[in-house]
Design a protein around this motif. Structure first.
Motif, short mmCIF file in Angstrom:
data_model
loop_
_atom_site.label_atom_id
_atom_site.label_comp_id
_atom_site.label_asym_id
_atom_site.label_seq_id
_atom_site.Cartn_x
_atom_site.Cartn_y
_atom_site.Cartn_z
N ASN A 13 -8.89 -21.90 24.94
CA ASN A 13 -9.71 -22.95 24.37
C ASN A 13 -10.72 -22.29 23.45
O ASN A 13 -11.62 -21.61 23.92
CB ASN A 13 -10.43 -23.73 25.47
N PRO A 14 -10.60 -22.47 22.14
CA PRO A 14 -11.53 -21.80 21.23
C PRO A 14 -12.92 -22.41 21.21
O PRO A 14 -13.84 -21.85 20.63
CB PRO A 14 -10.85 -21.94 19.88
N GLY A 15 -13.08 -23.56 21.84
CA GLY A 15 -14.38 -24.23 21.79
C GLY A 15 -14.46 -25.10 20.55
O GLY A 15 -13.50 -25.30 19.83
N MET A 16 -15.63 -25.62 20.31
CA MET A 16 -15.86 -26.51 19.18
C MET A 16 -16.01 -25.74 17.87
O MET A 16 -16.51 -24.62 17.88
CB MET A 16 -17.14 -27.30 19.44
N ALA A 17 -15.59 -26.35 16.78
CA ALA A 17 -15.78 -25.76 15.46
C ALA A 17 -15.96 -26.87 14.43
O ALA A 17 -15.22 -27.85 14.44
CB ALA A 17 -14.58 -24.90 15.08
N TRP A 18 -16.94 -26.73 13.56
CA TRP A 18 -17.18 -27.70 12.50
C TRP A 18 -16.23 -27.38 11.36
O TRP A 18 -16.43 -26.45 10.60
CB TRP A 18 -18.63 -27.65 12.05
N THR A 19 -15.16 -28.14 11.28
CA THR A 19 -14.13 -27.94 10.26
C THR A 19 -14.02 -29.22 9.42
O THR A 19 -14.55 -30.26 9.81
CB THR A 19 -12.76 -27.66 10.92
N PRO A 20 -13.30 -29.17 8.31
CA PRO A 20 -13.12 -30.39 7.52
C PRO A 20 -12.50 -31.54 8.33
O PRO A 20 -12.87 -32.70 8.14
CB PRO A 20 -12.21 -29.96 6.37
N SER A 21 -11.58 -31.24 9.24
CA SER A 21 -10.97 -32.29 10.06
C SER A 21 -11.99 -32.95 10.97
O SER A 21 -12.01 -34.17 11.12
CB SER A 21 -9.84 -31.71 10.91
N ILE A 22 -12.82 -32.14 11.61
CA ILE A 22 -13.86 -32.69 12.50
C ILE A 22 -14.90 -33.45 11.68
O ILE A 22 -15.40 -34.49 12.10
CB ILE A 22 -14.52 -31.55 13.31
N GLU A 23 -15.20 -32.96 10.50
CA GLU A 23 -16.18 -33.63 9.63
C GLU A 23 -15.71 -35.04 9.27
O GLU A 23 -16.51 -35.96 9.18
CB GLU A 23 -16.40 -32.79 8.38
N ARG A 24 -14.40 -35.20 9.08
CA ARG A 24 -13.85 -36.52 8.71
C ARG A 24 -13.66 -37.45 9.90
O ARG A 24 -13.36 -38.62 9.73
CB ARG A 24 -12.51 -36.33 7.99
N LEU A 25 -13.82 -36.94 11.10
CA LEU A 25 -13.65 -37.75 12.31
C LEU A 25 -14.65 -38.90 12.32
O LEU A 25 -15.84 -38.70 12.05
CB LEU A 25 -13.87 -36.87 13.54
N GLU A 26 -14.17 -40.09 12.59
CA GLU A 26 -15.03 -41.27 12.60
C GLU A 26 -15.30 -41.73 14.04
O GLU A 26 -14.50 -41.47 14.94
CB GLU A 26 -14.36 -42.40 11.82
N ARG A 27 -16.39 -42.40 14.22
CA ARG A 27 -16.81 -42.89 15.53
C ARG A 27 -15.70 -43.70 16.21
O ARG A 27 -15.47 -43.58 17.40
CB ARG A 27 -18.06 -43.75 15.38
N ARG A 28 -15.00 -44.52 15.47
CA ARG A 28 -13.97 -45.38 16.05
C ARG A 28 -12.76 -44.59 16.57
O ARG A 28 -11.97 -45.10 17.35
CB ARG A 28 -13.52 -46.43 15.05
N ALA A 29 -12.62 -43.34 16.15
CA ALA A 29 -11.50 -42.51 16.61
C ALA A 29 -11.68 -42.08 18.06
O ALA A 29 -10.70 -41.74 18.73
CB ALA A 29 -11.35 -41.29 15.71
N VAL A 30 -12.91 -42.08 18.54
CA VAL A 30 -13.20 -41.64 19.91
C VAL A 30 -14.10 -42.69 20.57
O VAL A 30 -15.29 -42.48 20.75
CB VAL A 30 -13.87 -40.25 19.92
N PRO A 31 -13.52 -43.83 20.96
CA PRO A 31 -14.34 -44.92 21.52
C PRO A 31 -15.25 -44.53 22.69
O PRO A 31 -16.38 -45.00 22.75
CB PRO A 31 -13.30 -45.96 21.95
N PRO A 32 -14.82 -43.65 23.60
CA PRO A 32 -15.73 -43.31 24.71
C PRO A 32 -17.02 -42.63 24.25
O PRO A 32 -17.99 -42.60 24.99
CB PRO A 32 -14.90 -42.37 25.59
N TRP A 33 -17.04 -42.08 23.05
CA TRP A 33 -18.21 -41.39 22.54
C TRP A 33 -19.18 -42.32 21.81
O TRP A 33 -20.20 -41.87 21.31
CB TRP A 33 -17.82 -40.28 21.58
#
Length: 82
Positions: A13-33
């Motif tokens: 598990n590399p852990g978290m990384a701020w990448t272009p894919s994560i940057e484009r992630l929208e709130r609705r993609a992860v409803p529990p969050w």
């Protein structure tokens, strides 16, 4: 079998990384969050791709690991049980 090969598999598990894919992630993609979204994004923005790459690179460069095949490693390259 002729020329039998040994295959060793590890999970890291590399852990978290701020990448272009994560940057484009929208709130609705992860409803529990949805309730903690601003806090999650704050931690995500601080996560370095360089740091996330350390564990996979380290484990890929070690010729002989002490743990058996199938071992899970955390972002600090330490074996853990799942």
């Amino acid at each position: 079998m002729q020329g039998e090969r040994k295959l060793t598999v590890y999970l890291v598990n590399p852990g978290m990384a701020w990448t272009p894919s994560i940057e484009r992630l929208e709130r609705r993609a992860v409803p529990p969050w949805r309730f903690v979204w601003p806090l999650v994004r704050r931690f995500q923005r601080r996560a370095s791709p360089d740091k996330a790459a350390r564990a996979p690179i380290h484990l890929a460069s070690v010729s002989e690991l002490a743990e058996p095949s199938g071992t899970y490693y955390n972002e600090d390259s330490r074996p853990e049980s799942l």
